[in-house]
Scaffold this active site. Structure first.
Site, PDB file in Angstrom:
ATOM      1  CB  VAL A   1      -0.964   0.013   1.216  1.00  0.00           C
ATOM      2  CG1 VAL A   1      -1.776   1.300   1.254  1.00  0.00           C
ATOM      3  CG2 VAL A   1      -1.903  -1.196   1.171  1.00  0.00           C
ATOM      4  CB  CYS A   2       4.072   2.050   1.749  1.00  0.00           C
ATOM      5  SG  CYS A   2       3.657   1.466   3.415  1.00  0.00           S
TER       6      CYS A   2
END
Length: 189
Positions: free
Chosen positions: A48-49
């Site tokens: 996700v980062c």
């Protein structure tokens, strides 16, 4: 977070960031006199980062037009940030500083350290030119953030700061009507 950090001044810090191909020192002094966003994320080389950091990179010019500096922060080292920048197309387009927080000082100062994991929560903090926190958002690990929504919130915070006595209603966008809180409005909204 037990007590709210809203309107509190950020604590002093010194850290090393990877920024524009170099390792640079960043401190609380760098935030004085301008708007800043501290964008904490769990770890480099994850899932996700990079989508969040890439979204911020795509919108970075808009933040810069508003005089806002973005600081990406994870508990990784600045060396890891460089390695990720050099190997990921998404991270390679980032122009804002990526701060290494291996001592967890910043993550603790902002109340987003997951102690047992040694990682930061997905915390976003908007800091005004006086060094005071005006916006806090913390998401669970699997929920990514939206740079355009953050941009809207920053514009609202800047508007309120420069227009005493006015407030921005829900979904407010730049140029839309604001409210002037008064007894006349009670029960009429």
């Amino acid at each position: 977070m037990s007590a709210s950090l809203i309107n509190t001044e950020i604590k002093p810090f010194k850290a090393t960031a990877f920024h524009n191909g170099k390792f640079v020192e960043v401190s609380d002094a760098d935030t004085k006199g301008k708007w800043s966003v501290f964008f904490f994320y769990p770890a480099d080389f994850t899932f996700v980062c990079p989508t969040e950091l890439g979204d911020l990179a795509d919108n970075y010019a808009e933040f810069q037009k508003l005089g806002v500096e973005i600081y990406g922060v994870s508990t990784d080292t600045h060396f890891t940030h460089k390695a990720w920048h050099d190997t990921s197309e998404t991270i390679g387009k980032i122009k804002y500083p990526l701060i290494g927080d291996p001592t967890h000082l910043l993550s603790r100062n902002f109340g987003v350290l997951i102690e047992e994991a040694g990682l930061a929560e997905r915390g976003t903090f908007v800091v005004d030119p006086a060094g005071k926190i005006q916006i806090i958002e913390v998401n669970a690990g699997g929920i990514g953030r939206n740079a355009e929504e953050l941009l809207r919130k920053v514009k609202a915070a800047q508007y309120v700061a420069s227009h005493p006595g006015e407030v921005c209603p829900a979904k407010w966008k730049e140029g839309e009507a604001t409210l002037a809180p008064s007894l006349d409005l009670v029960g009429k909204i």
